[in-house]
Design a protein around this motif. Sequence first.
Motif, PDB file in Angstrom:
ATOM      1  N   TYR A 469      -2.350 -11.487  11.385  1.00  0.00           N
ATOM      2  CA  TYR A 469      -1.440 -10.345  11.463  1.00  0.00           C
ATOM      3  C   TYR A 469      -1.502  -9.657  10.103  1.00  0.00           C
ATOM      4  O   TYR A 469      -1.109 -10.229   9.083  1.00  0.00           O
ATOM      5  CB  TYR A 469      -0.015 -10.809  11.783  1.00  0.00           C
ATOM      6  N   ILE A 470      -2.039  -8.436  10.079  1.00  0.00           N
ATOM      7  CA  ILE A 470      -2.314  -7.731   8.831  1.00  0.00           C
ATOM      8  C   ILE A 470      -1.490  -6.450   8.796  1.00  0.00           C
ATOM      9  O   ILE A 470      -1.513  -5.668   9.745  1.00  0.00           O
ATOM     10  CB  ILE A 470      -3.812  -7.383   8.714  1.00  0.00           C
ATOM     11  N   ILE A 471      -0.778  -6.246   7.694  1.00  0.00           N
ATOM     12  CA  ILE A 471      -0.001  -5.017   7.552  1.00  0.00           C
ATOM     13  C   ILE A 471      -0.362  -4.348   6.231  1.00  0.00           C
ATOM     14  O   ILE A 471      -0.715  -5.000   5.251  1.00  0.00           O
ATOM     15  CB  ILE A 471       1.525  -5.262   7.627  1.00  0.00           C
ATOM     16  N   ALA A 472      -0.279  -3.021   6.232  1.00  0.00           N
ATOM     17  CA  ALA A 472      -0.624  -2.228   5.058  1.00  0.00           C
ATOM     18  C   ALA A 472       0.233  -0.972   5.046  1.00  0.00           C
ATOM     19  O   ALA A 472       0.797  -0.559   6.072  1.00  0.00           O
ATOM     20  CB  ALA A 472      -2.105  -1.853   5.074  1.00  0.00           C
ATOM     21  N   GLY A 473       0.349  -0.355   3.871  1.00  0.00           N
ATOM     22  CA  GLY A 473       1.024   0.923   3.741  1.00  0.00           C
ATOM     23  C   GLY A 473       0.009   2.050   3.781  1.00  0.00           C
ATOM     24  O   GLY A 473      -1.073   1.948   3.196  1.00  0.00           O
ATOM     25  N   CYS A 530       4.019   2.104   0.484  1.00  0.00           N
ATOM     26  CA  CYS A 530       3.144   1.783  -0.631  1.00  0.00           C
ATOM     27  C   CYS A 530       2.669   0.330  -0.517  1.00  0.00           C
ATOM     28  O   CYS A 530       2.857  -0.324   0.511  1.00  0.00           O
ATOM     29  CB  CYS A 530       3.879   1.998  -1.951  1.00  0.00           C
ATOM     30  N   HIS A 531       2.081  -0.163  -1.580  1.00  0.00           N
ATOM     31  CA  HIS A 531       1.541  -1.519  -1.651  1.00  0.00           C
ATOM     32  C   HIS A 531       2.661  -2.549  -1.513  1.00  0.00           C
ATOM     33  O   HIS A 531       3.723  -2.422  -2.123  1.00  0.00           O
ATOM     34  CB  HIS A 531       0.825  -1.691  -2.993  1.00  0.00           C
ATOM     35  N   VAL A 532       2.434  -3.561  -0.687  1.00  0.00           N
ATOM     36  CA  VAL A 532       3.385  -4.662  -0.433  1.00  0.00           C
ATOM     37  C   VAL A 532       4.749  -4.097  -0.051  1.00  0.00           C
ATOM     38  O   VAL A 532       5.738  -4.206  -0.778  1.00  0.00           O
ATOM     39  CB  VAL A 532       3.513  -5.606  -1.642  1.00  0.00           C
ATOM     40  N   LEU A 533       4.806  -3.485   1.113  1.00  0.00           N
ATOM     41  CA  LEU A 533       6.029  -2.840   1.580  1.00  0.00           C
ATOM     42  C   LEU A 533       7.169  -3.821   1.803  1.00  0.00           C
ATOM     43  O   LEU A 533       8.337  -3.433   1.840  1.00  0.00           O
ATOM     44  CB  LEU A 533       5.742  -2.054   2.857  1.00  0.00           C
ATOM     45  N   THR A 534       6.867  -5.110   1.966  1.00  0.00           N
ATOM     46  CA  THR A 534       7.922  -6.098   2.222  1.00  0.00           C
ATOM     47  C   THR A 534       8.850  -6.298   1.030  1.00  0.00           C
ATOM     48  O   THR A 534       9.885  -6.960   1.165  1.00  0.00           O
ATOM     49  CB  THR A 534       7.300  -7.449   2.597  1.00  0.00           C
ATOM     50  N   VAL A 535       8.493  -5.738  -0.128  1.00  0.00           N
ATOM     51  CA  VAL A 535       9.400  -5.797  -1.277  1.00  0.00           C
ATOM     52  C   VAL A 535      10.695  -5.047  -0.976  1.00  0.00           C
ATOM     53  O   VAL A 535      11.782  -5.459  -1.401  1.00  0.00           O
ATOM     54  CB  VAL A 535       8.713  -5.199  -2.524  1.00  0.00           C
ATOM     55  N   TYR A 544      11.748  -4.244  10.489  1.00  0.00           N
ATOM     56  CA  TYR A 544      10.926  -4.512  11.667  1.00  0.00           C
ATOM     57  C   TYR A 544       9.729  -5.377  11.292  1.00  0.00           C
ATOM     58  O   TYR A 544       9.340  -6.276  12.045  1.00  0.00           O
ATOM     59  CB  TYR A 544      10.446  -3.200  12.296  1.00  0.00           C
ATOM     60  N   ALA A 545       9.126  -5.110  10.112  1.00  0.00           N
ATOM     61  CA  ALA A 545       7.979  -5.917   9.673  1.00  0.00           C
ATOM     62  C   ALA A 545       8.373  -7.379   9.530  1.00  0.00           C
ATOM     63  O   ALA A 545       7.625  -8.275   9.960  1.00  0.00           O
ATOM     64  CB  ALA A 545       7.434  -5.369   8.351  1.00  0.00           C
ATOM     65  N   ARG A 547      10.781  -8.935  11.088  1.00  0.00           N
ATOM     66  CA  ARG A 547      10.998  -9.476  12.436  1.00  0.00           C
ATOM     67  C   ARG A 547       9.671  -9.732  13.121  1.00  0.00           C
ATOM     68  O   ARG A 547       9.485 -10.764  13.767  1.00  0.00           O
ATOM     69  CB  ARG A 547      11.847  -8.492  13.242  1.00  0.00           C
ATOM     70  N   SER A 548       8.726  -8.815  12.974  1.00  0.00           N
ATOM     71  CA  SER A 548       7.427  -8.964  13.611  1.00  0.00           C
ATOM     72  C   SER A 548       6.658 -10.149  13.029  1.00  0.00           C
ATOM     73  O   SER A 548       6.002 -10.908  13.756  1.00  0.00           O
ATOM     74  CB  SER A 548       6.616  -7.673  13.446  1.00  0.00           C
ATOM     75  N   ILE A 549       6.745 -10.321  11.713  1.00  0.00           N
ATOM     76  CA  ILE A 549       6.102 -11.482  11.083  1.00  0.00           C
ATOM     77  C   ILE A 549       6.711 -12.771  11.608  1.00  0.00           C
ATOM     78  O   ILE A 549       5.987 -13.728  11.940  1.00  0.00           O
ATOM     79  CB  ILE A 549       6.245 -11.393   9.551  1.00  0.00           C
ATOM     80  N   ALA A 550       8.023 -12.815  11.692  1.00  0.00           N
ATOM     81  CA  ALA A 550       8.701 -14.019  12.180  1.00  0.00           C
ATOM     82  C   ALA A 550       8.300 -14.336  13.622  1.00  0.00           C
ATOM     83  O   ALA A 550       8.046 -15.500  13.966  1.00  0.00           O
ATOM     84  CB  ALA A 550      10.210 -13.849  12.074  1.00  0.00           C
TER      85      ALA A 550
END
Length: 933
Positions: A469-473, A530-535, A544-545, A547-550
């Motif tokens: 599961y890959i996420i990017a900004g 931007c880079h590493v949006l989970t910050v 949502y990210a 939740r989706s990761i979980a």
Amino acid sequence: MGVSTFSAAIHITPTVVKTLIKHVSRKSSKFAHGSTEEEVTDDILYDEAFNIVKSFIELGTLNTVESLQRFTNTHIISPPWASVSPVLIPLRSCNEAADRLIQWFSPDELTHVVGGERWWQVRGLDGVDAEWVADKKMLSYEKSVEERINAVSAEGRKLSDDEVDILRMDPLDKVLLYIHGGAYFWGSINTHRYQIIKYARKINGRAFAVNYRKAPQYPWPCPLQDVLAAYLYLTQPPSSALHKPIPASKIVLAGDSAGAGLAISLLVLLRDLGLPMPAGAVLISPWVDLTHSFPSVMNNIHTDIIPPHGFIHKPSVVWPVDPLKEHGRVKKSMSSPPPQPGHADTLKPRADRVGDDAGMPQTPVPSKREGLDSVDDSSGSSPSALRNTSTDQVANETSNSSSASSLPSPENEREGWQPKPPKVLMEDPSATPLELRSQIQLYATNEQLTHPLVSPVLNGSLGNLCPLYIIAGDHEALRDEIIYLAHRAAYPEKFPAREGAIKDSPRQMENIEKFREPTKVHLQVFDGMCHVLTVFTFHEAVKYAYRSIAEFVKHVTDLPAQNEEVPVFPELVKGVEAEEQTAHPREGDSGRSGVSNLLNIKSDASPLKSITPDVSFSLHAESQSAEELFEENKAATKEQIQEKIHATKIEQRQRSEAQETDDSGGSVDFSNVLMVRQRVDIHGHVRQMEVIEEVPCLQLHPDEIGLLREAPARRWHDGQQKWDEKFKSVAKRVQKKRKKHEEEYMSMLDRAKELGLRHVDSRRSTTTDGSSSRTGVGVIQDERRWGPLDLSDESPPPSAIAARRDTPDALALLRKTVYHTAPRTIRRLPKRKAKDVVKATFDPTDDPKAPPKQSVSEQQHSAELGPAHGLKIWAYLMGYFGERSSHQAKKGTKKAASGAKKVGGKFRFKALRGNRRPSTSSAMEQRKSMQQV
């Protein structure tokens, strides 16, 4: 002053004020012009947080590498609602990981690319710092757990509260192995702890975070060894570990930025070595191309948190390796072949080289590798053992006079040429190639940047991996390489590796044929991020990210073994609610899911430009929780994939004309879906990504990937030149400090020998006998361990702490080795005399009874201001605004429901009173309002 809470506050405060003024001005301008276009920066919290992070990273470049490492590797106390239990991954697991890495590398690679098999095993600590993380509410108090705690205590082991918590976590079967980011040289488990706690709570399991060694003191492959040791520690725990062996099928790797790059390299290692693969991997903005060969590295630099010139720093004894570069850091190549000692490539290619790189038939050229024993003072790369002497160079060196005649004709002499680092691919083919004379990345030398375990996008094959599961900004500098990596994994044959990067590696060439099965990938690119949006944990899309990761972690760890009928993506799993939403989509949802149009639509606009969501859905989006949003996106995803599958079937039938009936309806088998490609808007709603032909980075030829390019090289060089001029006096002082440290190092070593230090040849040190003894307070290690005195026949990179004698870190490592915890290659530890003990009392770094503190690139530092540390304050603010936004969302839902009922009631009353039917447009508005509720 260095990086500290105080200096960060001073540096960031003006940024906060300027951002607020610009934000108000921009919103006022949009309001005055009646603009309805939505941007992620319309959220004042995101706008401020983005600029604060960007400003902090820029502050780091104005200071030394060590000060940034110290600040970000400061131990921070965990919040009271979380259980954080530190552990030390022992040498046994580290040695097992080292043996596996040595098995993976060929002998030639170990000698000429890595620089040996021992230097990267040198460490100051007796293992790797790590910690178990879980929510305290999830700790088990079952009878079986209590019995195990009593059993361990009965064995004579006194358990601390943290160790008891580890035993109580054991029933939590889902484990997230998290590898933090930080460009491979800063950051720690402390900077990411609050995010990791959030993941552990959402997956209803536990997390294991590893504090791997950092560059430049511990460059590649040191971090890779540590993360592999962490994985083996989980699956094959030593007897000292309190947790039970964890099946690989219950482990999910996760990481961000550099940590995600390490995660994909770890997966490749596990696959190639035949070790059990984890259930899945979550890659958040993975950094997978250290050559910077993709366009977004230049195009998105102003919309990302990455500094404009990359990671350059104020000179210190640690970095850069050459603080004063009087002859230039980037030079034009002056001859062909280049001057001795040999660089990694020729000035210009010969005809057979061009044909070789272009995949054309060519005349074989004798191959030869040479290792030069000297270090070129004009080259910022490592000793010659790390320089790959190309076949062209060997041939040219054999006959200097014939090199000119072998060049191809001028009109096509550069066509198809793939220069090897440190040569730079020029934009003008007729220009003389540039050559990097200084190391451009802290993680690896210039010659190592194209190695597939340094830049994973250059692997021979990314097939046969676990689900990703890959996420990017969409606005991050690494966007293109992330998108390309995802497609390389899902479609190995459509996106082959660059031949020039793998042709010298038998393993990589073999892997192309050996691992052809596509890896299942879920790729999501978030608009405006931007880079590493989970910050930015408080933002709607980021929630949502999470939740989706979980959901991904819970799904892949619960998949039945050998069951190919269950989809690996949780969004495609059949469910009653999802099926009903798919079969009967709500009116107005088509604008978000884009089932029919966004699959193959061609637009004149840039395909990577964020598409503004429909304003009519803004209220609905803001009132949704992350769980509700995930369920809605789940239904939309199934609908998109189902329509795509049906469209493909119809197209295939039309081509073959084998059938005349249209069976595009009916159920769809989602278990064979290889890739889900989506974009996510600023409110967290998904839509189908453009077709492959419309994504520019996917149109790049494989020969364009993994080459040092002129534009990024010049950008780095421009920034480094500014820093060289700005800190010229500092660089001169650094040189003096290095000489002083080197003198102290040699003096300490000579004194230790006088006091009884006995060291044997490292090549005969694999076993010990009864002659091993000690006279001081230290101990000789039972486990295999190497020290800085065991590397006489190796060639570590110039920045590696194991090779240095001119830094305080090197002094601390030597002091620990000879006085406190010695490797087995030391037969007798020195015994300090009275005057040495007295002298040590005046040196805070030299305690005769305790090992000195090791490098902050490895060992955690004590908090400077306790609970007032900047990392603690940042985590508190992110948590506070995240909880507040969640509360406001729930409050907004209630208000929207109440308002809709009132509007609906008044509307129905007026309609009855006027004895007329409502208009069609009014009815639609009412229906939409009720649907939003």
